[in-house]
Design a protein around this motif. Structure first.
Motif, PDB file in Angstrom:
ATOM      1  N   VAL A 102       0.839  -1.196   0.000  1.00  0.00           N
ATOM      2  CA  VAL A 102       0.000   0.000   0.000  1.00  0.00           C
ATOM      3  C   VAL A 102       0.873   1.246   0.000  1.00  0.00           C
ATOM      4  O   VAL A 102       0.544   2.247  -0.618  1.00  0.00           O
ATOM      5  CB  VAL A 102      -0.930   0.003   1.237  1.00  0.00           C
ATOM      6  CG1 VAL A 102      -1.716   1.306   1.335  1.00  0.00           C
ATOM      7  CG2 VAL A 102      -1.893  -1.179   1.166  1.00  0.00           C
TER       8      VAL A 102
ATOM      9  N   TYR B 200      -1.983  -5.171   0.812  1.00  0.00           N
ATOM     10  CA  TYR B 200      -3.339  -5.639   0.515  1.00  0.00           C
ATOM     11  C   TYR B 200      -3.406  -7.150   0.704  1.00  0.00           C
ATOM     12  O   TYR B 200      -2.474  -7.874   0.339  1.00  0.00           O
ATOM     13  CB  TYR B 200      -3.727  -5.293  -0.920  1.00  0.00           C
ATOM     14  CG  TYR B 200      -3.882  -3.827  -1.197  1.00  0.00           C
ATOM     15  CD1 TYR B 200      -5.007  -3.128  -0.767  1.00  0.00           C
ATOM     16  CD2 TYR B 200      -2.907  -3.123  -1.896  1.00  0.00           C
ATOM     17  CE1 TYR B 200      -5.159  -1.771  -1.031  1.00  0.00           C
ATOM     18  CE2 TYR B 200      -3.041  -1.766  -2.166  1.00  0.00           C
ATOM     19  CZ  TYR B 200      -4.168  -1.102  -1.731  1.00  0.00           C
ATOM     20  OH  TYR B 200      -4.306   0.245  -1.990  1.00  0.00           O
TER      21      TYR B 200
ATOM     22  N   GLU C 225      -8.116  -5.771   0.842  1.00  0.00           N
ATOM     23  CA  GLU C 225      -8.245  -4.966   2.056  1.00  0.00           C
ATOM     24  C   GLU C 225      -6.855  -4.663   2.622  1.00  0.00           C
ATOM     25  O   GLU C 225      -5.965  -5.508   2.574  1.00  0.00           O
ATOM     26  CB  GLU C 225      -9.068  -5.720   3.098  1.00  0.00           C
ATOM     27  CG  GLU C 225     -10.467  -6.090   2.622  1.00  0.00           C
ATOM     28  CD  GLU C 225     -11.111  -7.137   3.508  1.00  0.00           C
ATOM     29  OE1 GLU C 225     -12.325  -7.002   3.783  1.00  0.00           O
ATOM     30  OE2 GLU C 225     -10.422  -8.087   3.921  1.00  0.00           O
ATOM     31  N   GLU C 226      -6.699  -3.462   3.169  1.00  0.00           N
ATOM     32  CA  GLU C 226      -5.409  -3.086   3.745  1.00  0.00           C
ATOM     33  C   GLU C 226      -5.160  -3.843   5.049  1.00  0.00           C
ATOM     34  O   GLU C 226      -6.037  -3.897   5.915  1.00  0.00           O
ATOM     35  CB  GLU C 226      -5.343  -1.583   4.014  1.00  0.00           C
ATOM     36  CG  GLU C 226      -5.467  -0.714   2.770  1.00  0.00           C
ATOM     37  CD  GLU C 226      -6.885  -0.263   2.505  1.00  0.00           C
ATOM     38  OE1 GLU C 226      -7.813  -0.848   3.130  1.00  0.00           O
ATOM     39  OE2 GLU C 226      -7.078   0.664   1.696  1.00  0.00           O
TER      40      GLU C 226
ATOM     41  N   ARG D 144      -6.497  -6.779   9.502  1.00  0.00           N
ATOM     42  CA  ARG D 144      -7.067  -5.662   8.772  1.00  0.00           C
ATOM     43  C   ARG D 144      -6.857  -4.357   9.541  1.00  0.00           C
ATOM     44  O   ARG D 144      -7.061  -4.290  10.752  1.00  0.00           O
ATOM     45  CB  ARG D 144      -8.570  -5.874   8.531  1.00  0.00           C
ATOM     46  CG  ARG D 144      -8.897  -7.007   7.581  1.00  0.00           C
ATOM     47  CD  ARG D 144     -10.388  -7.245   7.473  1.00  0.00           C
ATOM     48  NE  ARG D 144     -11.077  -6.160   6.813  1.00  0.00           N
ATOM     49  CZ  ARG D 144     -11.890  -5.299   7.412  1.00  0.00           C
ATOM     50  NH1 ARG D 144     -12.130  -5.415   8.715  1.00  0.00           N
ATOM     51  NH2 ARG D 144     -12.484  -4.346   6.738  1.00  0.00           N
TER      52      ARG D 144
ATOM     53  N   GLU E 251      -8.544  -1.587   9.449  1.00  0.00           N
ATOM     54  CA  GLU E 251      -9.778  -1.042  10.015  1.00  0.00           C
ATOM     55  C   GLU E 251     -10.184  -1.786  11.286  1.00  0.00           C
ATOM     56  O   GLU E 251     -10.726  -1.174  12.218  1.00  0.00           O
ATOM     57  CB  GLU E 251     -10.901  -1.099   8.982  1.00  0.00           C
ATOM     58  CG  GLU E 251     -10.705  -0.125   7.813  1.00  0.00           C
ATOM     59  CD  GLU E 251     -11.952   0.011   6.959  1.00  0.00           C
ATOM     60  OE1 GLU E 251     -13.003  -0.498   7.375  1.00  0.00           O
ATOM     61  OE2 GLU E 251     -11.864   0.638   5.892  1.00  0.00           O
TER      62      GLU E 251
ATOM     63  N   LYS F 194      -0.887   7.325   3.705  1.00  0.00           N
ATOM     64  CA  LYS F 194      -1.796   6.239   3.345  1.00  0.00           C
ATOM     65  C   LYS F 194      -2.588   5.769   4.575  1.00  0.00           C
ATOM     66  O   LYS F 194      -3.771   5.460   4.475  1.00  0.00           O
ATOM     67  CB  LYS F 194      -1.032   5.066   2.732  1.00  0.00           C
ATOM     68  CG  LYS F 194      -0.252   5.408   1.466  1.00  0.00           C
ATOM     69  CD  LYS F 194      -1.126   6.035   0.400  1.00  0.00           C
ATOM     70  CE  LYS F 194      -2.129   5.068  -0.190  1.00  0.00           C
ATOM     71  NZ  LYS F 194      -2.899   5.681  -1.306  1.00  0.00           N
TER      72      LYS F 194
ATOM     73  N   GLU G 167      -5.359   8.182   5.189  1.00  0.00           N
ATOM     74  CA  GLU G 167      -6.459   7.984   4.240  1.00  0.00           C
ATOM     75  C   GLU G 167      -7.374   6.847   4.700  1.00  0.00           C
ATOM     76  O   GLU G 167      -8.604   6.964   4.651  1.00  0.00           O
ATOM     77  CB  GLU G 167      -5.904   7.678   2.845  1.00  0.00           C
ATOM     78  CG  GLU G 167      -5.234   8.867   2.171  1.00  0.00           C
ATOM     79  CD  GLU G 167      -4.619   8.491   0.833  1.00  0.00           C
ATOM     80  OE1 GLU G 167      -4.793   7.323   0.400  1.00  0.00           O
ATOM     81  OE2 GLU G 167      -3.978   9.356   0.211  1.00  0.00           O
ATOM     82  N   ILE G 168      -6.766   5.746   5.154  1.00  0.00           N
ATOM     83  CA  ILE G 168      -7.553   4.613   5.626  1.00  0.00           C
ATOM     84  C   ILE G 168      -8.337   5.005   6.880  1.00  0.00           C
ATOM     85  O   ILE G 168      -9.514   4.659   7.036  1.00  0.00           O
ATOM     86  CB  ILE G 168      -6.649   3.407   5.918  1.00  0.00           C
ATOM     87  CG1 ILE G 168      -5.895   2.979   4.641  1.00  0.00           C
ATOM     88  CG2 ILE G 168      -7.456   2.224   6.452  1.00  0.00           C
ATOM     89  CD1 ILE G 168      -4.793   1.961   4.892  1.00  0.00           C
TER      90      ILE G 168
ATOM     91  N   ARG H 269     -11.306   7.216   6.033  1.00  0.00           N
ATOM     92  CA  ARG H 269     -12.365   6.410   5.413  1.00  0.00           C
ATOM     93  C   ARG H 269     -13.110   5.591   6.471  1.00  0.00           C
ATOM     94  O   ARG H 269     -14.337   5.526   6.476  1.00  0.00           O
ATOM     95  CB  ARG H 269     -11.752   5.487   4.359  1.00  0.00           C
ATOM     96  CG  ARG H 269     -12.782   4.683   3.561  1.00  0.00           C
ATOM     97  CD  ARG H 269     -12.067   3.681   2.680  1.00  0.00           C
ATOM     98  NE  ARG H 269     -11.407   2.666   3.473  1.00  0.00           N
ATOM     99  CZ  ARG H 269     -10.331   1.991   3.070  1.00  0.00           C
ATOM    100  NH1 ARG H 269      -9.759   2.255   1.908  1.00  0.00           N
ATOM    101  NH2 ARG H 269      -9.800   1.061   3.841  1.00  0.00           N
ATOM    102  N   TRP H 270     -12.359   4.988   7.381  1.00  0.00           N
ATOM    103  CA  TRP H 270     -12.958   4.195   8.467  1.00  0.00           C
ATOM    104  C   TRP H 270     -13.806   5.073   9.377  1.00  0.00           C
ATOM    105  O   TRP H 270     -14.924   4.696   9.764  1.00  0.00           O
ATOM    106  CB  TRP H 270     -11.842   3.511   9.257  1.00  0.00           C
ATOM    107  CG  TRP H 270     -12.274   2.945  10.573  1.00  0.00           C
ATOM    108  CD1 TRP H 270     -12.901   1.755  10.809  1.00  0.00           C
ATOM    109  CD2 TRP H 270     -12.108   3.552  11.868  1.00  0.00           C
ATOM    110  NE1 TRP H 270     -13.128   1.574  12.148  1.00  0.00           N
ATOM    111  CE2 TRP H 270     -12.656   2.664  12.823  1.00  0.00           C
ATOM    112  CE3 TRP H 270     -11.534   4.740  12.308  1.00  0.00           C
ATOM    113  CZ2 TRP H 270     -12.644   2.946  14.183  1.00  0.00           C
ATOM    114  CZ3 TRP H 270     -11.536   5.023  13.657  1.00  0.00           C
ATOM    115  CH2 TRP H 270     -12.084   4.136  14.574  1.00  0.00           C
TER     116      TRP H 270
END
Length: 340
Positions: free
Chosen positions: A205, A213, A218-219, A230, A232, A257, A260-261, A264-265
Motif C-alpha cells: 500500500v 493488501y 483490504e489493507e 485488517r 480497520e 496512506k 487515508e484509511i 475512510r474508516w
C-alpha cells in the motif's frame, strides 16, 4: 528493441546518504525519460542533502561531501524534477522498495505535489529476482553480456537498468512462470501495465511495505504484533495504534496512506451511527383514578410572635364601666324594693 509505450516511461536511480527512507536524503538523481516515439531525455541532478554523507555510503557511490558543497537542496529542485517526470510511468532497479518511497518522501518534505496514484511502476529487480535471482551487475552481464562501466554512478546504473529491461522482455517473451498457487502465465511481455502487475506481486500500500493488501483487496498491517490483521479492525479494537504510528518514525508516505484509511474508516463509522434508529421513549402508563380531586386550598403561613392573642378564641370586647349617676341609683333602689 523498442518498448511499447502509451506514455513516457521514466527510468530513474537515486544515490543517497543511506537506505533509511524516513531519515536519509538524496544526493544524486538521474532520470532517462523514454518517450513513446523512441526518443529519450536525460537529466541528472546533484543534491545537497542538508546533512553529512556517511563514509560507508560515499565508498559505495563515490559521492563525498565536497562533491555536493554548493549544490541546491532538494526543495530547490523539486518542482523542476516533478515537471520533468510529470505524466510518466516509473521504472528502476529495486525502485518499489527504495527509490520510489525515497523520492516520495523528498517531495512531501518539499511540499511539491507528485502524484503516485495513477502511475505504473516497473521494478526491474523484481523481474530479475523472480526469474533469475541476481544483482544488477550480474543481471547486466547475464542479459546484456556486458559489464557495467563506472558502476554505482546514477546514470550508469540507470542506463544498465533500462538495457536489462529491454533484454528481459526479449528473453522471456514466451517463458512460462508459475505463481504460488500453481497458475502458469507468460508475464514478461512488452506492456507496461502487465509489467507493473508482475513486479508488484506483494501488493504494498505504501511502498515501504508497512501496509499491504490481502487477497480480498483490504489493507492489512505487514509488520509487528498486528501483522496480517485488517487495518480497520485494529482502528476499532485499538484506536491508539493509529496515533502511535502517526507519531512514530515511519515514512511520511506511509503516514499519508494510513491517514487515508483512518479517515475512510471514521467516515464509515459516523455514517453507521447516524443510520441507527433513535431510541423510542417508554410508553406512559395511564393514571389510576382515585376519586374526585380535592379542591386546592393553599396554606396561609402564620407569623408567630410572643403575643399569642391572634391564636386565642374570639371574645367580645368589654367596654369601660360608666360612672354612677342618679338614674343608676334610682334603678338600684327600685330593684331592692321589689326584692323586699
Amino acid at each position: 528493441m523498442k518498448l511499447n509505450l502509451k506514455r513516457p516511461l521514466a527510468f530513474f536511480d537515486l544515490e543517497a546518504t543511506g537506505t533509511n527512507v524516513g531519515t536519509d536524503r538524496i544526493v544524486e538523481i538521474s532520470v532517462i525519460k523514454l518517450n513513446p516515439d523512441g526518443t529519450e531525455d536525460v537529466k541528472t541532478w546533484r543534491v545537497h542533502p542538508g546533512m553529512p554523507i556517511p563514509l560507508e555510503s560515499s565508498l559505495i557511490h563515490g559521492i563525498y561531501d565536497e562533491h555536493i558543497a554548493g549544490q541546491p537542496k532538494f526543495k530547490e529542485l523539486a518542482q523542476e524534477i516533478a515537471d520533468f517526470m510529470k505524466d510518466t510511468d516509473l521504472a528502476g532497479y529495486n525502485s518499489n522498495k527504495f527509490d520510489i518511497p525515497m523520492l516520495a518522501e523528498e517531495f512531501l518534505r518539499a511540499g511539491v505535489q507528485f502524484d503516485l496514484e495513477n502511475r505504473h511502476f516497473v521494478d526491474v529487480q523484481n523481474i530479475f529476482h523472480q526469474m533469475e535471482q541476481r544483482t544488477l551487475k550480474a543481471a547486466y552481464l547475464f542479459y546484456c553480456n556486458k559489464a557495467i562501466i563506472n558502476a554505482h554512478s546514477a546514470e550508469a546504473d540507470t542506463r544498465a537498468t533500462m538495457e536489462v529491461l529491454l533484454a528481459q522482455i526479449e528473453k522471456y517473451a514466451d517463458t512460462e512462470w508459475e505463481d504460488k498457487k500453481g497458475n502458469k502465465t507468460k508475464p514478461v511481455i512488452n506492456d507496461i501495465e502487465a509489467l507493473h502487475q508482475f513486479t508488484n506481486l506483494n501488493r504494498p500500500v505504501d511502498f515501504a511495505g508497512r501496509l499491504a493488501y490481502n487477497e480480498n483487496g483490504e489493507e492489512v498491517f505487514n509488520f509487528g504484533k498486528h501483522k496480517g490483521k485488517r487495518v480497520e479492525d485494529i482502528f476499532t479494537a485499538e484506536p491508539s495504534y493509529y496515533s502511535w504510528m502517526m507519531q512514530g518514525d515511519f515514512p511520511l508516505y506511509t503516514k499519508r496512506k494510513l491517514e487515508e484509511i483512518f479517515n475512510r474508516w471514521n467516515t464509515k463509522r459516523q455514517a453507521e451511527r447516524q443510520a441507527k434508529p433513535a431510541p423510542q421513549p417508554k410508553p406512559v402508563e395511564p393514571a389510576v383514578s382515585r376519586g374526585p380531586a380535592k379542591p386546592y386550598s393553599p396554606k396561609i403561613n402564620q407569623v408567630h410572635t410572643n403575643d399569642n392573642r391572634d391564636n386565642q378564641p374570639y371574645k367580645k370586647k368589654e367596654e369601660p364601666a360608666k360612672p354612677v349617676d342618679e338614674d343608676m341609683l334610682k334603678l338600684l333602689a327600685d330593684k331592692f324594693k321589689k326584692g323586699l
